[in-house]
Every structure is written in structure tokens, then in C-alpha cells.
Design a protein around this motif. Structure first.
Motif, PDB file in Angstrom:
ATOM      1  N   GLY A  61      63.051 -35.620  12.367  1.00  0.00           N
ATOM      2  CA  GLY A  61      62.237 -35.961  13.138  1.00  0.00           C
ATOM      3  C   GLY A  61      61.504 -36.155  12.237  1.00  0.00           C
ATOM      4  N   LYS A  62      60.986 -35.866  11.302  1.00  0.00           N
ATOM      5  CA  LYS A  62      59.230 -36.440  10.810  1.00  0.00           C
ATOM      6  C   LYS A  62      59.610 -37.452  10.002  1.00  0.00           C
ATOM      7  N   GLN A  63      60.609 -38.182   9.033  1.00  0.00           N
ATOM      8  CA  GLN A  63      60.528 -39.223   8.453  1.00  0.00           C
ATOM      9  C   GLN A  63      61.217 -40.306   9.607  1.00  0.00           C
ATOM     10  N   GLY A  80      65.875 -35.470  16.607  1.00  0.00           N
ATOM     11  CA  GLY A  80      66.434 -35.174  15.421  1.00  0.00           C
ATOM     12  C   GLY A  80      67.740 -33.546  16.438  1.00  0.00           C
ATOM     13  N   MET A  81      66.937 -32.791  17.101  1.00  0.00           N
ATOM     14  CA  MET A  81      67.704 -31.954  17.371  1.00  0.00           C
ATOM     15  C   MET A  81      69.149 -32.134  18.319  1.00  0.00           C
ATOM     16  N   LEU A  82      68.751 -33.903  19.357  1.00  0.00           N
ATOM     17  CA  LEU A  82      70.292 -33.944  19.693  1.00  0.00           C
ATOM     18  C   LEU A  82      71.169 -34.553  18.378  1.00  0.00           C
ATOM     19  N   THR A 138      66.565 -24.494  17.361  1.00  0.00           N
ATOM     20  CA  THR A 138      66.107 -23.825  18.063  1.00  0.00           C
ATOM     21  C   THR A 138      65.315 -24.424  19.968  1.00  0.00           C
ATOM     22  N   GLY A 139      65.526 -25.847  19.438  1.00  0.00           N
ATOM     23  CA  GLY A 139      65.229 -25.730  21.325  1.00  0.00           C
ATOM     24  C   GLY A 139      63.791 -26.361  20.817  1.00  0.00           C
ATOM     25  N   SER A 140      62.914 -26.398  20.235  1.00  0.00           N
ATOM     26  CA  SER A 140      61.833 -26.665  19.570  1.00  0.00           C
ATOM     27  C   SER A 140      61.576 -27.555  18.146  1.00  0.00           C
ATOM     28  N   PRO A 141      60.138 -28.213  18.681  1.00  0.00           N
ATOM     29  CA  PRO A 141      60.216 -29.778  17.567  1.00  0.00           C
ATOM     30  C   PRO A 141      59.776 -28.544  16.178  1.00  0.00           C
ATOM     31  N   PHE A 142      59.306 -29.672  15.892  1.00  0.00           N
ATOM     32  CA  PHE A 142      58.965 -29.043  14.043  1.00  0.00           C
ATOM     33  C   PHE A 142      58.965 -28.234  12.981  1.00  0.00           C
ATOM     34  N   VAL A 143      60.353 -28.151  13.389  1.00  0.00           N
ATOM     35  CA  VAL A 143      60.625 -26.900  12.741  1.00  0.00           C
ATOM     36  C   VAL A 143      62.126 -28.012  12.094  1.00  0.00           C
ATOM     37  N   THR A 145      66.387 -27.112  10.859  1.00  0.00           N
ATOM     38  CA  THR A 145      67.855 -26.328  11.567  1.00  0.00           C
ATOM     39  C   THR A 145      67.904 -24.913  10.443  1.00  0.00           C
ATOM     40  N   ASP A 146      67.012 -25.037   9.316  1.00  0.00           N
ATOM     41  CA  ASP A 146      67.267 -24.542   8.421  1.00  0.00           C
ATOM     42  C   ASP A 146      66.729 -23.038   9.203  1.00  0.00           C
ATOM     43  N   THR A 147      65.123 -23.139   9.647  1.00  0.00           N
ATOM     44  CA  THR A 147      64.219 -21.811  10.492  1.00  0.00           C
ATOM     45  C   THR A 147      65.015 -21.604  11.536  1.00  0.00           C
TER      46      THR A 147
END
Ligand code: UDP
Length: 246
Positions: A61-63, A80-82, A138-143, A145-147
Motif C-alpha cells: 500500500g505505502k509504495q 495490499g490486503m486483497l 488485520t483488515g485495517s489499513p496502514f499496518v 502483515t508483520d503486525t
């Protein structure tokens, strides 16, 4: 011959890079097949195994949001999550193809594709010795998959978080930039946070520190390393509550 696992329940984090050929991106089913073979041996050892998959082989997402003002950062993170769900689908089929009972759960509801993540249901699958793939972060943006991996480790009360990467562990500096960088065989959570060491997202390290969950960062490309990590052998870098030693 199966080996003896050192843990009852583990969470294995596999980055998006495990789904593609080196530096290529996309999905290579031969790479997914190779990592699935290692996972099969681990699952057959009797350890309860949950897997969080990354999505960096497809999109981060960030990139992605950095290259165009037209895309909102949150949208890019959802993309990114998808991507992690696309990887989850590939891994699910690859594992079932070699006879490993597996369930795929998603953090973003998508019932026609996979089960939603439900903590108790996930634990029930684990108790029945099914591998559970946790996709959608997590289902939420800005983090990252390590988190997600650290949070899910706490939720399902995993005994350890094993992070499979293409590097041999955590180094004092980036080994690609400084050939004299030293690899830690063991390091405390606090030292990783204070020195801001790479390889793993610091929020994830913080969650593991709070939950007292040891982390092992190791190179999954070395044959048998996933099994060695699950058997508790000293490979890669162990991050835990003890003082650092190089
Ligand atoms: N992502 C997110 N929330 C999460 C997990 C992931 O927004 O809880 C997004 C984020 O944009 C991330 C992308 O999904 O960059 C792919 O995940 P990640 O970068 O962690 O994949 P990896 O580096 O492990 O391949």
C-alpha cells in the motif's frame, strides 16, 4: 521421519516474497509448491500451525500510493490486503494438493471465497490439526502483515511467531549495504526497538514483547529450515525477553 516440535501452537509468517521468484513479483506456483512442502512436514509433526501471508509480491500500500496522487493511501492499503488473500488462495490449494487439511480465513469478509476470521473457529481448526491460513492482514489499513502476525499470535495464544524470509536473521545493519554487518543469534525485544533494526516491523515486535511471544526470524530458502525453526533449533535470530548476545 517426522521431528519433534518444540512448541504446541505456532504462527508462521510468510512474506509475499515466498510466493514469487527472487525479485520478480507476481505468483509462481513452483515457489508456492516448494514452501508448501516445508509446511507439510511441519504440519505432519503434529504442531498446531496458523499461517499469516504477506502480499508484497503483488502490492504494498505505502509504495503504491506514493506513485500516484490519484490513489488514496487507505485504498492502496486495502489493495495490499486483497493481495494477501490472493496469496492465501494459492497457498490453500497448493497445501490441499499435497494432502494437508487446510482452511483459509480472511480478515475482510468474503464469504463466497473463504471463511471470515473468527478467533474461536480458528482455534478449533488448529485443535483438529488443520492448518489455518489467515489472510487479509488485520483488515485495517496502514499496518503490515508483520503486525497482523503479531496480533493473531496473541489472539490464538501461539507459543512462538516464526518469520520466514530470504535473509538469515536480524543484522546490526543491512548486510547488502555493509558486508561487515553482524547477525544476532539472539536479541531482546527492547534492543530491536531501541536500535530500530530492520527485517520486522517495530509495531509487531512491540506486540510480541507485550504478549511475551518469542520471534524467530530465519531464511526459509535453506532446505529444512522451517522444520528446524519449529523444532526449536538455533537458526536465524531469536527475539525474546533476554539480554542480547551476538
Ligand atoms: N496491509 C494492510 N493492513 C494489514 C496488513 C497489510 O493495510 O493489516 C497492506 C499494506 O499495504 C501492506 C500490504 O497489505 O503493504 C501487503 O502486506 P505486507 O507489506 O505486510 O506484505 P509482505 O511484506 O509480508 O509481503
Amino acid at each position: 521421519m517426522s521431528f519433534k516440535p518444540a512448541y504446541k501452537r505456532i504462527l508462521l509468517k510468510i512474506s509475499g516474497e515466498c510466493f514469487c521468484r527472487n525479485r520478480e513479483g507476481g505468483i509462481s506456483m513452483s515457489e508456492v509448491g516448494a514452501v508448501s512442502e516445508q509446511i507439510r512436514k511441519v504440519a505432519e509433526s503434529g504442531v498446531q500451525l496458523a499461517i499469516v501471508c504477506g502480499g508484497g509480491n503483488i502490492l504494498r500500500g505505502k509504495q503504491f500510493s506514493a506513485v500516484s496522487a490519484a490513489i488514496q493511501p487507505a485504498t492502496a492499503h486495502y489493495m495490499g490486503m486483497l493481495a494477501t488473500i490472493i496469496n492465501g488462495l494459492a497457498l490453500h490449494d497448493a497445501l490441499e494438493n499435497i494432502g494437508v487439511p487446510t482452511r483459509l480465513q480472511t480478515a475482510i469478509r468474503m464469504e463466497s471465497v473463504a471463511e471470515p476470521f473468527i478467533r474461536r473457529r480458528c482455534i478449533r481448526h488448529l485443535e483438529k490439526n488443520r492448518v489455518v491460513i489467515l489472510s487479509g492482514g488485520t483488515g485495517s489499513p496502514f499496518v503490515t502483515t508483520d503486525t497482523a502476525a503479531a496480533l493473531r499470535s496473541r489472539e490464538i495464544e501461539a507459543d512462538a511467531l516464526l518469520k520466514a524470509t530470504r535473509v538469515d536473521g536480524i543484522y546490526s545493519e543491512d548486510p547488502e549495504k555493509n558486508p561487515h554487518a553482524v547477525r544476532y543469534s539472539e536479541i531482546s525485544y527492547q534492543d530491536v526497538l531501541t536500535k530500530r533494526l530492520g527485517v520486522m516491523d517495530l509495531q509487531a515486535v512491540h506486540h510480541c514483547m507485550e504478549g511475551k511471544i518469542p520471534i524467530v526470524v530465519f531464511n526459509y530458502l535453506r532446505e529444512g529450515n522451517v522444520e528446524r525453526a519449529v523444532a526449536g533449533e538455533r537458526i536465524g535470530t531469536l527475539v525474546h525477553g533476554q539480554a542480547q548476545s551476538v
